[in-house]
Design a protein around this motif. Structure first.
Motif, short mmCIF file in Angstrom:
data_model
loop_
_atom_site.label_atom_id
_atom_site.label_comp_id
_atom_site.label_asym_id
_atom_site.label_seq_id
_atom_site.Cartn_x
_atom_site.Cartn_y
_atom_site.Cartn_z
N ILE A 128 56.04 31.04 58.70
CA ILE A 128 55.41 31.53 57.47
C ILE A 128 55.68 33.02 57.36
CG2 ILE A 128 53.20 31.85 56.29
CD1 ILE A 128 52.19 29.38 57.86
N PRO A 129 56.08 33.50 56.17
CA PRO A 129 56.35 34.93 56.02
C PRO A 129 55.14 35.78 56.42
CG PRO A 129 57.16 33.76 54.12
CD PRO A 129 56.36 32.77 54.93
N ALA A 147 41.23 32.18 55.33
CA ALA A 147 40.78 31.67 56.63
C ALA A 147 41.94 31.16 57.48
CB ALA A 147 39.74 30.58 56.44
N ASP A 148 42.96 30.56 56.84
CA ASP A 148 44.00 29.88 57.59
C ASP A 148 45.35 30.03 56.90
OD1 ASP A 148 44.61 27.81 59.77
OD2 ASP A 148 45.37 26.81 57.94
N ARG A 149 46.30 30.69 57.58
CA ARG A 149 47.63 30.95 56.99
C ARG A 149 48.37 29.67 56.59
NH1 ARG A 149 51.10 35.10 57.65
NH2 ARG A 149 52.52 33.84 58.90
N ARG A 170 50.72 26.40 52.35
CA ARG A 170 50.99 25.10 51.72
C ARG A 170 50.41 25.04 50.31
NH1 ARG A 170 49.89 23.40 56.85
NH2 ARG A 170 47.75 22.86 56.32
N PHE A 171 49.18 25.53 50.15
CA PHE A 171 48.54 25.47 48.84
C PHE A 171 49.34 26.24 47.80
CE2 PHE A 171 45.73 27.12 45.55
CZ PHE A 171 45.17 25.95 45.08
N LEU A 192 48.12 37.29 50.95
CA LEU A 192 47.04 36.56 51.58
C LEU A 192 46.88 37.05 53.01
CD1 LEU A 192 48.12 33.15 50.10
CD2 LEU A 192 46.38 34.71 49.22
N VAL A 193 45.73 37.65 53.30
CA VAL A 193 45.49 38.32 54.57
C VAL A 193 44.39 37.59 55.34
CG1 VAL A 193 44.85 40.52 55.64
CG2 VAL A 193 46.08 40.51 53.46
N PRO A 194 44.65 37.20 56.60
CA PRO A 194 43.58 36.58 57.38
C PRO A 194 42.34 37.48 57.37
CG PRO A 194 45.65 36.35 58.53
CD PRO A 194 45.90 37.27 57.35
N THR A 195 41.18 36.85 57.26
CA THR A 195 39.93 37.58 57.11
C THR A 195 39.75 38.67 58.16
OG1 THR A 195 38.92 35.64 56.12
CG2 THR A 195 37.42 37.32 56.89
N GLY A 196 40.09 38.38 59.42
CA GLY A 196 39.95 39.38 60.48
C GLY A 196 40.77 40.63 60.20
N GLY A 197 41.99 40.45 59.73
CA GLY A 197 42.86 41.59 59.42
C GLY A 197 42.48 42.29 58.14
N PHE A 198 41.77 41.60 57.28
CA PHE A 198 41.37 42.19 56.00
C PHE A 198 40.45 43.39 56.23
CE2 PHE A 198 39.80 42.02 51.59
CZ PHE A 198 40.97 41.75 50.93
N GLY A 199 39.68 43.38 57.31
CA GLY A 199 38.78 44.48 57.63
C GLY A 199 39.50 45.80 57.85
#
Length: 134
Positions: free
Chosen positions: A39-40, A13-15, A20-21, A55-62
């Motif tokens: 952020i890379p 959801a959030d880069r 950080r996590f 880790l891909v933002p949900t919108g781009g995951f589509g």
């Protein structure tokens, strides 16, 4: 045929939260040059020489999954397992994840197959830390 490194892509959801996590909370090393936000891009972490998590933002995951849907938080289609050598190492990593904001879904403890604990990252993806029973 060999595929190395294997890259497991997970929707986020959030880069900044995920960055950080995984970097500060789990101590993983990000791969690549920083983008304008520091952020890379793409956001990838090395788990070992043969495996990365992207880790891909949900919108781009589509763009990758086409007509399929991303699982809602709390629904999992896979669990990523991280090896540990001792029960103390399992406790330490699960504790670091908790401190970084993870939800511990199975407290560390002995099981017939080893000592293990499972946590959900900020996007609900499940990670198990396992020290094999010897």
């Amino acid at each position: 045929m060999q595929y190395a490194p294997v890259v497991v892509a997970l929707p986020i959801a959030d880069r900044p939260t995920s960055y950080r996590f995984y970097s500060e909370g789990l101590g993983l090393e990000a791969v690549g040059e920083p983008a304008e936000d520091g952020i890379p891009e793409p956001l990838q972490f090395t788990l070992n020489a043969g495996l990365r998590v992207m880790l891909v933002p949900t919108g781009g995951f589509g763009w990758v999954i086409g007509g399929h849907e991303v699982a809602q938080p709390g629904q999992s289609e896979c669990v990523v397992s991280l090896p540990a050598t001792t029960a103390a190492e399992v406790d330490e990593l699960v504790g670091r994840a908790r401190a970084a904001g993870a939800e511990v879904v199975v407290e560390p403890g002995p099981q017939p197959w080893g000592y293990t604990g499972t946590f959900a990252d900020p996007d609900g993806h499940l990670w198990t830390v396992l020290a094999d029973a010897n």
